[in-house]
Motif scaffolding. Sequence first.
Motif, short mmCIF file in Angstrom:
data_model
loop_
_atom_site.label_atom_id
_atom_site.label_comp_id
_atom_site.label_asym_id
_atom_site.label_seq_id
_atom_site.Cartn_x
_atom_site.Cartn_y
_atom_site.Cartn_z
N GLY A 1 0.82 -1.21 0.00
CA GLY A 1 0.00 0.00 0.00
C GLY A 1 0.85 1.26 0.00
N LEU A 2 1.93 1.24 0.79
CA LEU A 2 2.82 2.39 0.84
C LEU A 2 3.57 2.57 -0.48
N ILE A 3 3.99 1.47 -1.07
CA ILE A 3 4.67 1.55 -2.38
C ILE A 3 3.70 2.11 -3.42
N LEU A 4 2.46 1.62 -3.42
CA LEU A 4 1.45 2.16 -4.35
C LEU A 4 1.24 3.65 -4.13
N PHE A 5 1.16 4.05 -2.88
CA PHE A 5 0.95 5.46 -2.56
C PHE A 5 2.06 6.32 -3.15
N TRP A 6 3.31 5.97 -2.89
CA TRP A 6 4.42 6.80 -3.34
C TRP A 6 4.64 6.73 -4.84
N LEU A 7 4.43 5.58 -5.45
CA LEU A 7 4.56 5.49 -6.91
C LEU A 7 3.43 6.24 -7.61
N GLU B 1 2.69 9.15 -7.04
CA GLU B 1 3.21 10.50 -7.22
C GLU B 1 4.03 10.62 -8.50
N GLY B 2 4.43 9.48 -9.06
CA GLY B 2 5.23 9.46 -10.29
C GLY B 2 6.32 8.40 -10.19
N PRO B 3 6.99 8.12 -11.31
CA PRO B 3 8.04 7.09 -11.32
C PRO B 3 9.16 7.41 -10.34
N LEU B 4 9.71 6.36 -9.72
CA LEU B 4 10.81 6.52 -8.78
C LEU B 4 11.88 5.47 -9.06
N LYS C 1 20.17 2.76 -14.93
CA LYS C 1 19.07 3.45 -14.27
C LYS C 1 17.82 2.58 -14.41
N VAL C 2 17.17 2.31 -13.28
CA VAL C 2 15.92 1.53 -13.27
C VAL C 2 14.86 2.38 -12.58
N GLU C 3 13.72 2.52 -13.24
CA GLU C 3 12.61 3.26 -12.66
C GLU C 3 11.40 2.36 -12.51
N TYR C 4 10.66 2.60 -11.44
CA TYR C 4 9.43 1.87 -11.18
C TYR C 4 8.26 2.86 -11.28
N SER C 5 7.17 2.39 -11.88
CA SER C 5 5.98 3.21 -11.99
C SER C 5 4.75 2.31 -11.88
N LEU C 6 3.60 2.94 -11.65
CA LEU C 6 2.37 2.18 -11.58
C LEU C 6 1.84 1.91 -12.98
N THR C 7 1.31 0.73 -13.17
CA THR C 7 0.59 0.42 -14.40
C THR C 7 -0.82 1.01 -14.26
N GLU C 8 -1.60 0.92 -15.29
CA GLU C 8 -2.99 1.37 -15.21
C GLU C 8 -3.74 0.55 -14.15
N PHE C 9 -3.43 -0.75 -14.10
CA PHE C 9 -4.02 -1.64 -13.10
C PHE C 9 -3.63 -1.20 -11.69
N GLY C 10 -2.35 -0.87 -11.49
CA GLY C 10 -1.87 -0.41 -10.19
C GLY C 10 -2.49 0.92 -9.80
N GLN C 11 -2.63 1.81 -10.78
CA GLN C 11 -3.25 3.11 -10.50
C GLN C 11 -4.71 2.93 -10.08
N SER C 12 -5.40 1.97 -10.69
CA SER C 12 -6.80 1.73 -10.32
C SER C 12 -6.91 1.24 -8.87
N LEU C 13 -5.95 0.42 -8.43
CA LEU C 13 -5.94 -0.04 -7.04
C LEU C 13 -5.62 1.11 -6.10
N ARG C 14 -4.70 1.96 -6.50
CA ARG C 14 -4.36 3.13 -5.68
C ARG C 14 -5.59 4.02 -5.48
N VAL C 15 -6.34 4.25 -6.53
CA VAL C 15 -7.56 5.06 -6.43
C VAL C 15 -8.56 4.39 -5.48
N ALA C 16 -8.67 3.08 -5.57
CA ALA C 16 -9.59 2.34 -4.69
C ALA C 16 -9.18 2.44 -3.22
N LEU C 17 -7.88 2.60 -2.96
CA LEU C 17 -7.38 2.66 -1.59
C LEU C 17 -7.47 4.07 -0.98
N GLU C 18 -7.70 5.09 -1.82
CA GLU C 18 -7.74 6.46 -1.32
C GLU C 18 -8.75 6.67 -0.18
#
Length: 115
Positions: free
Chosen positions: A23-29, A31-34, A75-92
């Motif tokens: 949940g915390l990883i979803l929250f911070w990602l 905000e944008g790729p990290l 350099k490796v970056e992590y970001s949310l997929t559309e699926f991950g973003q939908s879960l993040r919205v559900a957790l808000e």
Amino acid sequence: MKKREYTCGLDAAIDVMGGKWKGLILFWLGEGPLRFGELRRTVAGISERMLILQLREMQTSGLVHREVHHQVPPKVEYSLTEFGQSLRVALEPLGQWGEEHMERLEALPRTGASS
């Protein structure tokens, strides 16, 4: 391999979320790729090993995208997929509930399971 079976939508959501860190990883990602190091500093208290494990699980479930930029240094970056973003919205709403009740929750005695 046996197909997963869920009793309800909450059961399915908790299965993909599992544990304290996702949940915390979803929250911070959200905000944008990290980069890995940025994510490690941002998610307070997580070990490097646990972050690696959680990110791998989240990639496997399709929540997180890992992009390798071929350069020196690598350099490796992590970001949310559309699926991950939908879960993040559900957790808000759950996060808002936590914000509203944080003082009360912080006053509760710790139990062995959450320590």
